[in-house]
Design a protein around this motif. Sequence first.
Motif, mmCIF file in Angstrom:
data_model
loop_
_atom_site.group_PDB
_atom_site.id
_atom_site.type_symbol
_atom_site.label_atom_id
_atom_site.label_comp_id
_atom_site.label_asym_id
_atom_site.label_seq_id
_atom_site.Cartn_x
_atom_site.Cartn_y
_atom_site.Cartn_z
ATOM 1 N N ALA A 59 0.757 -1.211 -0.005
ATOM 2 C CA ALA A 59 -0.044 -0.115 0.056
ATOM 3 C C ALA A 59 0.689 1.240 -0.147
ATOM 4 O O ALA A 59 0.427 2.156 -0.479
ATOM 5 C CB ALA A 59 -0.749 -0.167 1.164
ATOM 6 N N THR A 60 2.189 1.220 0.630
ATOM 7 C CA THR A 60 2.905 2.502 0.579
ATOM 8 C C THR A 60 3.356 2.929 -0.627
ATOM 9 O O THR A 60 3.423 3.915 -0.968
ATOM 10 C CB THR A 60 4.252 2.036 1.423
ATOM 11 N N TYR A 61 3.542 1.867 -1.503
ATOM 12 C CA TYR A 61 3.972 2.332 -2.727
ATOM 13 C C TYR A 61 3.061 3.051 -3.491
ATOM 14 O O TYR A 61 3.269 3.846 -4.413
ATOM 15 C CB TYR A 61 4.506 1.088 -3.567
ATOM 16 N N PHE A 62 1.657 2.659 -3.495
ATOM 17 C CA PHE A 62 0.587 3.387 -4.180
ATOM 18 C C PHE A 62 0.425 4.874 -3.824
ATOM 19 O O PHE A 62 -0.397 5.531 -4.435
ATOM 20 C CB PHE A 62 -0.596 2.622 -4.143
ATOM 21 N N LYS A 63 1.123 5.267 -2.879
ATOM 22 C CA LYS A 63 1.051 6.666 -2.206
ATOM 23 C C LYS A 63 1.687 7.649 -3.235
ATOM 24 O O LYS A 63 1.736 8.828 -3.022
ATOM 25 C CB LYS A 63 1.368 6.719 -0.995
ATOM 26 N N TYR A 64 2.457 6.931 -4.067
ATOM 27 C CA TYR A 64 3.569 7.884 -5.101
ATOM 28 C C TYR A 64 2.787 7.865 -6.220
ATOM 29 O O TYR A 64 2.602 7.049 -7.180
ATOM 30 C CB TYR A 64 4.790 7.283 -4.900
ATOM 31 N N ASN A 65 1.844 8.881 -6.696
ATOM 32 C CA ASN A 65 0.991 9.177 -7.819
ATOM 33 C C ASN A 65 1.775 9.430 -9.095
ATOM 34 O O ASN A 65 1.058 9.430 -10.233
ATOM 35 C CB ASN A 65 -0.117 10.199 -7.513
ATOM 36 N N GLN A 66 2.973 9.979 -8.914
ATOM 37 C CA GLN A 66 3.630 10.617 -10.230
ATOM 38 C C GLN A 66 4.063 9.563 -11.034
ATOM 39 O O GLN A 66 4.897 9.765 -11.984
ATOM 40 C CB GLN A 66 4.887 11.297 -9.631
ATOM 41 N N VAL A 67 4.368 8.255 -10.502
ATOM 42 C CA VAL A 67 4.821 7.164 -11.177
ATOM 43 C C VAL A 67 3.728 6.251 -11.953
ATOM 44 O O VAL A 67 2.473 6.364 -11.443
ATOM 45 C CB VAL A 67 5.580 6.135 -10.384
ATOM 46 N N ASN A 68 4.107 5.427 -12.830
ATOM 47 C CA ASN A 68 3.374 4.396 -13.393
ATOM 48 C C ASN A 68 3.564 3.074 -12.844
ATOM 49 O O ASN A 68 4.613 2.612 -13.134
ATOM 50 C CB ASN A 68 3.553 4.389 -15.109
ATOM 51 N N HIS A 69 2.313 2.857 -12.047
ATOM 52 C CA HIS A 69 2.594 1.354 -11.125
ATOM 53 C C HIS A 69 2.486 0.043 -12.197
ATOM 54 O O HIS A 69 1.650 -0.016 -12.863
ATOM 55 C CB HIS A 69 1.622 1.413 -10.048
ATOM 56 N N ALA A 70 3.337 -0.707 -11.822
ATOM 57 C CA ALA A 70 3.263 -2.126 -12.462
ATOM 58 C C ALA A 70 3.518 -3.144 -11.421
ATOM 59 O O ALA A 70 4.374 -3.133 -10.516
ATOM 60 C CB ALA A 70 4.460 -2.133 -13.628
ATOM 61 N N LEU A 71 2.547 -4.018 -11.284
ATOM 62 C CA LEU A 71 2.440 -5.043 -10.181
ATOM 63 C C LEU A 71 3.021 -6.214 -10.634
ATOM 64 O O LEU A 71 2.756 -6.811 -12.132
ATOM 65 C CB LEU A 71 1.009 -5.266 -9.671
ATOM 66 N N ARG A 72 3.466 -7.038 -9.920
ATOM 67 C CA ARG A 72 4.323 -8.276 -10.446
ATOM 68 C C ARG A 72 3.207 -9.320 -10.343
ATOM 69 O O ARG A 72 2.679 -9.786 -9.069
ATOM 70 C CB ARG A 72 5.543 -8.651 -9.494
ATOM 71 N N ASN A 73 3.017 -10.041 -11.425
ATOM 72 C CA ASN A 73 1.708 -11.000 -11.620
ATOM 73 C C ASN A 73 2.255 -12.290 -10.883
ATOM 74 O O ASN A 73 1.281 -13.124 -10.664
ATOM 75 C CB ASN A 73 1.277 -11.181 -12.869
ATOM 76 N N VAL A 74 3.292 -12.638 -10.547
ATOM 77 C CA VAL A 74 3.639 -13.816 -10.059
ATOM 78 C C VAL A 74 2.880 -14.053 -8.570
ATOM 79 O O VAL A 74 2.439 -15.159 -8.311
ATOM 80 C CB VAL A 74 5.285 -13.996 -9.700
ATOM 81 N N HIS A 75 2.906 -12.927 -7.702
ATOM 82 C CA HIS A 75 2.253 -13.059 -6.588
ATOM 83 C C HIS A 75 0.617 -13.167 -6.865
ATOM 84 O O HIS A 75 -0.027 -13.900 -6.240
ATOM 85 C CB HIS A 75 2.426 -11.639 -5.909
ATOM 86 N N HIS A 76 0.148 -12.639 -7.882
ATOM 87 C CA HIS A 76 -1.298 -12.824 -8.052
ATOM 88 C C HIS A 76 -1.683 -14.089 -8.254
ATOM 89 O O HIS A 76 -2.782 -14.937 -7.802
ATOM 90 C CB HIS A 76 -1.806 -11.828 -9.443
ATOM 91 N N LEU A 77 -0.768 -15.149 -9.049
ATOM 92 C CA LEU A 77 -0.956 -16.366 -9.396
ATOM 93 C C LEU A 77 -0.963 -17.345 -8.108
ATOM 94 O O LEU A 77 -1.842 -18.122 -8.100
ATOM 95 C CB LEU A 77 0.185 -16.667 -10.274
ATOM 96 N N ARG A 78 -0.169 -16.690 -7.232
ATOM 97 C CA ARG A 78 -0.252 -17.467 -5.756
ATOM 98 C C ARG A 78 -1.448 -17.338 -5.139
ATOM 99 O O ARG A 78 -2.151 -18.120 -4.572
ATOM 100 C CB ARG A 78 0.950 -17.054 -5.122
ATOM 101 N N ASP A 79 -2.104 -16.253 -5.336
ATOM 102 C CA ASP A 79 -3.362 -15.668 -4.547
ATOM 103 C C ASP A 79 -4.516 -16.562 -5.282
ATOM 104 O O ASP A 79 -5.350 -16.918 -4.425
ATOM 105 C CB ASP A 79 -3.470 -14.519 -4.400
ATOM 106 N N LEU A 80 -4.543 -16.598 -6.582
ATOM 107 C CA LEU A 80 -5.370 -17.170 -7.359
ATOM 108 C C LEU A 80 -5.549 -18.568 -6.854
ATOM 109 O O LEU A 80 -6.521 -19.150 -7.200
ATOM 110 C CB LEU A 80 -5.082 -17.042 -8.685
ATOM 111 N N ASN A 81 -4.184 -19.372 -6.917
ATOM 112 C CA ASN A 81 -4.099 -20.859 -6.379
ATOM 113 C C ASN A 81 -5.082 -20.950 -5.224
ATOM 114 O O ASN A 81 -5.714 -21.900 -5.187
ATOM 115 C CB ASN A 81 -2.668 -21.149 -6.387
ATOM 116 N N GLY A 82 -4.979 -20.026 -4.236
ATOM 117 C CA GLY A 82 -5.482 -20.186 -2.821
ATOM 118 C C GLY A 82 -7.120 -20.534 -3.126
ATOM 119 O O GLY A 82 -7.815 -20.981 -2.393
#
Length: 262
Positions: A59-82
């Motif tokens: 959540a802390t990283y999303f406080k920086y609005n001047q950047v273009n955020h890109a999330l690592r999808n490897v973590h999403h695959l783990r959450d989806l497996n759950g």
Amino acid sequence: MAYADETGFYINKQRVWLQTVSTPEPSYFEPHQNRGVKATDAIDILLKYKGIFVHDAWATYFKYNQVNHALRNVHHLRDLNGVIENNDQQWALLMKSAPVSAEQLVVEAYLAGYDELTPEVTRRIEQMYAAIIEIGISKNPWEILPPHLKRRGRYKKSKARNLVERFEHDQDAILRSVHDVKVPFDNNLAERNIQMMKVQQNISGCFRSCAGARQFCQLRSYASALRKQGLNVWQALGVLFEGNLLMSVTIPVWLQQLILLE
């Protein structure tokens, strides 16, 4: 493109936090008593950066609005497996396949020398993504309680509902590589940076002083940046004692000062 990660470690049995920010050229490590925005603001790198920022959705990283955020999808695959294993929901299986399929198209475009996918392919990926989210929301509706059981505050959401809402809210960051094929599927560059801290903690247990932790981070920042530039680490460490700085010109001066002159 910048990559960030953080991990906990110990100084005299007190838990503190290692923050790391990297690009393919330099790496920077900084210990701090705090984990959140107080630490990242104090380090003063993310406040200056304005490019694509790859991270793990902290959540802390999303406080920086001047950047273009890109999330690592490897973590999403783990959450989806759950969700697939515990809830047996079809939308999660579809969402697990979607970024993998999109990534294959991204890699093919990158190897072919393109900066982005065609508008038609991008539109189809976004339509498929939106359709899967719609299915996920329909399968995880808000909990509706009888009037006599209603309570104050927000209702607790299921993990599956939280996950599908995260996919909906962070769509732009999750699909960043679809619009820029140079964006990676993972955050391995930042994760590799913190491995040496884990090794140090496994061997030594903790640092004895804040000064020792800061010196370790400065040396790691310098050595990591040198390796990325293909420079000889031992030679560079040797010439430091002669007052010379062996550092590629591709590394900004202000970051060189952060690494070596604090």
